[in-house]
Design a protein around this motif. Structure first.
Motif, mmCIF file in Angstrom:
data_model
loop_
_atom_site.group_PDB
_atom_site.id
_atom_site.type_symbol
_atom_site.label_atom_id
_atom_site.label_comp_id
_atom_site.label_asym_id
_atom_site.label_seq_id
_atom_site.Cartn_x
_atom_site.Cartn_y
_atom_site.Cartn_z
ATOM 1 N N UNK A 1 33.385 -41.710 -48.538
ATOM 2 C CA UNK A 1 34.213 -42.898 -48.669
ATOM 3 C C UNK A 1 34.841 -43.013 -50.039
ATOM 4 N N UNK A 2 34.035 -42.739 -51.067
ATOM 5 C CA UNK A 2 34.549 -42.844 -52.436
ATOM 6 C C UNK A 2 35.588 -41.767 -52.730
ATOM 7 N N UNK A 3 35.383 -40.558 -52.213
ATOM 8 C CA UNK A 3 36.271 -39.432 -52.520
ATOM 9 C C UNK A 3 37.568 -39.480 -51.723
ATOM 10 N N UNK A 4 37.460 -39.800 -50.422
ATOM 11 C CA UNK A 4 38.616 -39.701 -49.540
ATOM 12 C C UNK A 4 39.086 -41.054 -49.003
ATOM 13 N N UNK A 5 38.489 -42.141 -49.493
ATOM 14 C CA UNK A 5 38.849 -43.494 -49.043
ATOM 15 C C UNK A 5 38.717 -43.622 -47.525
ATOM 16 N N UNK A 6 37.688 -42.996 -47.006
ATOM 17 C CA UNK A 6 37.408 -43.037 -45.575
ATOM 18 C C UNK A 6 36.629 -44.316 -45.263
ATOM 19 N N UNK A 7 37.049 -45.109 -44.265
ATOM 20 C CA UNK A 7 36.274 -46.307 -43.909
ATOM 21 C C UNK A 7 34.810 -45.943 -43.652
ATOM 22 N N UNK A 8 33.926 -46.794 -44.156
ATOM 23 C CA UNK A 8 32.505 -46.448 -44.152
ATOM 24 C C UNK A 8 31.971 -46.195 -42.744
ATOM 25 N N UNK A 9 32.372 -47.021 -41.785
ATOM 26 C CA UNK A 9 31.885 -46.825 -40.424
ATOM 27 C C UNK A 9 32.351 -45.506 -39.833
ATOM 28 N N UNK A 10 33.576 -45.092 -40.155
ATOM 29 C CA UNK A 10 34.081 -43.806 -39.667
ATOM 30 C C UNK A 10 33.322 -42.652 -40.321
ATOM 31 N N UNK A 11 33.011 -42.804 -41.600
ATOM 32 C CA UNK A 11 32.216 -41.770 -42.267
ATOM 33 C C UNK A 11 30.835 -41.655 -41.617
ATOM 34 N N UNK B 1 28.699 -48.604 -38.093
ATOM 35 C CA UNK B 1 27.968 -48.848 -39.335
ATOM 36 C C UNK B 1 26.658 -49.577 -39.026
ATOM 37 N N UNK B 2 26.744 -50.615 -38.203
ATOM 38 C CA UNK B 2 25.530 -51.354 -37.833
ATOM 39 C C UNK B 2 24.544 -50.459 -37.082
ATOM 40 N N UNK B 3 25.066 -49.631 -36.183
ATOM 41 C CA UNK B 3 24.194 -48.725 -35.435
ATOM 42 C C UNK B 3 23.507 -47.742 -36.373
ATOM 43 N N UNK B 4 24.230 -47.236 -37.350
ATOM 44 C CA UNK B 4 23.639 -46.311 -38.325
ATOM 45 C C UNK B 4 22.544 -46.995 -39.122
ATOM 46 N N UNK B 5 22.781 -48.246 -39.533
ATOM 47 C CA UNK B 5 21.735 -48.997 -40.237
ATOM 48 C C UNK B 5 20.469 -49.070 -39.394
ATOM 49 N N UNK B 6 20.634 -49.400 -38.118
ATOM 50 C CA UNK B 6 19.471 -49.570 -37.247
ATOM 51 C C UNK B 6 18.727 -48.253 -37.058
ATOM 52 N N UNK C 1 39.086 -52.908 -49.636
ATOM 53 C CA UNK C 1 37.970 -52.047 -49.214
ATOM 54 C C UNK C 1 37.372 -51.305 -50.404
ATOM 55 N N UNK C 2 36.079 -51.107 -50.372
ATOM 56 C CA UNK C 2 35.360 -50.426 -51.456
ATOM 57 C C UNK C 2 35.631 -51.120 -52.790
ATOM 58 N N UNK C 3 35.192 -52.368 -52.957
ATOM 59 C CA UNK C 3 35.538 -53.130 -54.166
ATOM 60 C C UNK C 3 35.109 -52.414 -55.436
ATOM 61 N N UNK C 4 36.043 -52.353 -56.370
ATOM 62 C CA UNK C 4 35.784 -51.654 -57.626
ATOM 63 C C UNK C 4 35.149 -52.597 -58.639
ATOM 64 N N UNK C 5 34.571 -52.009 -59.667
ATOM 65 C CA UNK C 5 33.997 -52.804 -60.742
ATOM 66 C C UNK C 5 35.074 -53.648 -61.423
ATOM 67 N N UNK C 6 36.288 -53.108 -61.565
ATOM 68 C CA UNK C 6 37.369 -53.860 -62.190
ATOM 69 C C UNK C 6 37.737 -55.087 -61.368
ATOM 70 N N UNK D 1 40.559 -53.119 -32.451
ATOM 71 C CA UNK D 1 39.527 -52.310 -31.790
ATOM 72 C C UNK D 1 38.978 -51.232 -32.706
ATOM 73 N N UNK D 2 39.849 -50.595 -33.501
ATOM 74 C CA UNK D 2 39.370 -49.503 -34.350
ATOM 75 C C UNK D 2 38.409 -50.021 -35.421
#
Length: 399
Positions: A288-298, A212-217, A88-93, A203-204
């Motif tokens: 997400x970057x600071x707390x490693x929170x899944x993007x959809x949950x954020x 996430x998809x709903x937020x995009x829309x 999750x959250x792929x890094x540049x490395x 389910x989670x």
């Protein structure tokens, strides 16, 4: 002073609006339905690629979800190299390791199979193979100058819509921040929406990716860059998500619900890749970057609060979305409030977190600064907020 800044941001958004409309956007060929991943693999073989890098994660590899694609490639005599290190959250490395593997194997094309992280990583690997500079220099808008390997995508979650967007999000572990890379060269050539690959999704994760998809829309629909075409895609996505996301969470094997959510995510991606996003993503990326929170949950945490802040500036648009999900009425302000209430109820029904318990109040000023920098320079938001307002909004996430 802030009023002057807002005028400058609006002027910048007008320039970006004109620029984006000049950019050709060739949507990928889409294969939809059960076993469409195998159909896409046959498409890749017909394009004449002899060596393909598959970008995925270890869990999907272990579960055998690559088998239908691998069988087609083997039958066609295509040599496959599998890069399954995606997290999750792929890094540049991480992306740089994928670039090295693609170069070593002399791959001629890349196929992403996985969630948004796999597709984003594959996009950046496709860029990186022909690029000799530091990948962090590509963050931002229209900075990809080198040739990009042909790219194909098979999403296994219904959330990011990355299979139909010209954007990728990467994490710089040195700064602890996420950065968007936006360029039409990142658009896949073809994609498969295969509900059979999504049946085992917990389910989670289904709930979070669906939000996430709903937020995009919703953000695309409220954007200052929205068009009749993006509105059509956004409305279709909202309608499908409210109807099918609870069912997909409750009945994970339901192919009808899974395919509907795959289409919703795709439609939302088509909407925001032209209309763009807003403060929800600007803030959620930092969380997400600071707390490693899944993007959809954020997004689920931030979205209702940002809509509350927008208030009357979006009441007419939210009223129309309320009608899209079946709410009756004529008074726009009331319909707008009902839509936000329905959204909050959906988030509760899905069991997504209501509070950010890991929030450190000493982090808030920097989170707000980074969120506003991203939002004000990239997103045509319907109502601007200053730093103190953004700080207060983020602080409310812990309440």
């Amino acid at each position: 002073m802030f009023a002057i800044q807002v005028q400058l941001y609006r002027l910048l958004m007008l320039v970006l609006k004109g620029l984006v409309r000049l950019i050709p956007q060739n949507l990928p060929a889409l294969y939809v339905g059960q076993d469409s991943a195998a159909q896409l693999a046959r498409h890749v073989s017909l394009m004449g690629h002899q060596r393909v890098l598959i970008v995925t994660d270890k869990d999907l590899h272990r579960l055998g979800l690559l088998q239908s694609v691998l069988a087609v490639f083997e039958a066609q005599g295509i040599t496959v190299s599998i890069f399954d290190e995606v997290l999750p959250d792929p890094s540049l490395a991480l992306i740089e390791r994928g670039v090295v593997q693609a170069r070593t194997a002399e791959c001629q094309a890349i196929l992403a199979l996985g969630g948004g992280s796999s597709i984003d990583a594959a996009k950046m690997i496709a860029v990186g193979v022909g690029y000799r500079g530091a990948l962090r220099q590509l963050t931002g808008l229209l900075k990809v100058r080198s040739p990009v390997l042909p790219l194909y995508a098979v999403p296994t979650t219904a959330g990011t819509g990355s299979e139909v967007t010209m954007a990728a999000v990467v994490t710089d572990t040195e700064t602890g921040r996420k950065y968007p890379v936006i360029d039409p060269k990142l658009m896949p050539l073809a994609a498969a929406l295969d509900p059979g690959l999504m049946q085992g999704l917990p389910a989670r994760i289904t709930a979070a990716t669906g939000l996430d998809a709903l937020t995009h829309a919703i953000e695309a629909y409220l954007s200052g860059h929205a068009t009749p075409a993006t509105d059509t895609y956004a409305q279709a996505a909202v309608r499908l998500i409210f109807e099918y996301l609870p069912r997909a969470c409750e009945e994970g094997e339901n192919l009808v619900a899974r395919e509907a959510m795959a289409l919703a995510s795709c439609y939302a991606g088509m909407a925001f890749t032209r209309a763009n996003l807003g403060y929800v993503h600007g803030i959620a990326h930092q969380l997400g970057a600071k707390y490693h929170l899944p993007h959809g949950e954020a997004n689920a945490l931030v979205l209702p609060r940002v809509l509350d802040y927008y208030g009357d500036s979006v009441s007419g648009r939210l009223a129309q979305l309320a009608r899209v999900i079946g709410v009756e009425g004529t008074e726009e302000n009331q319909l707008s409030l009902v839509f936000i209430q329905q959204l909050r109820q959906l988030i509760v029904t899905l069991g997504l977190p209501q509070r950010l318990t890991s929030l450190e109040h000493t982090d808030v000023p920097e989170l707000a600064r980074a969120a506003l920098k991203e939002s004000h320079y990239l997103y045509p938001v319907p109502r601007y907020m200053d730093r103190l307002t953004c700080e207060r909004l983020i602080q409310q996430l812990a309440v």
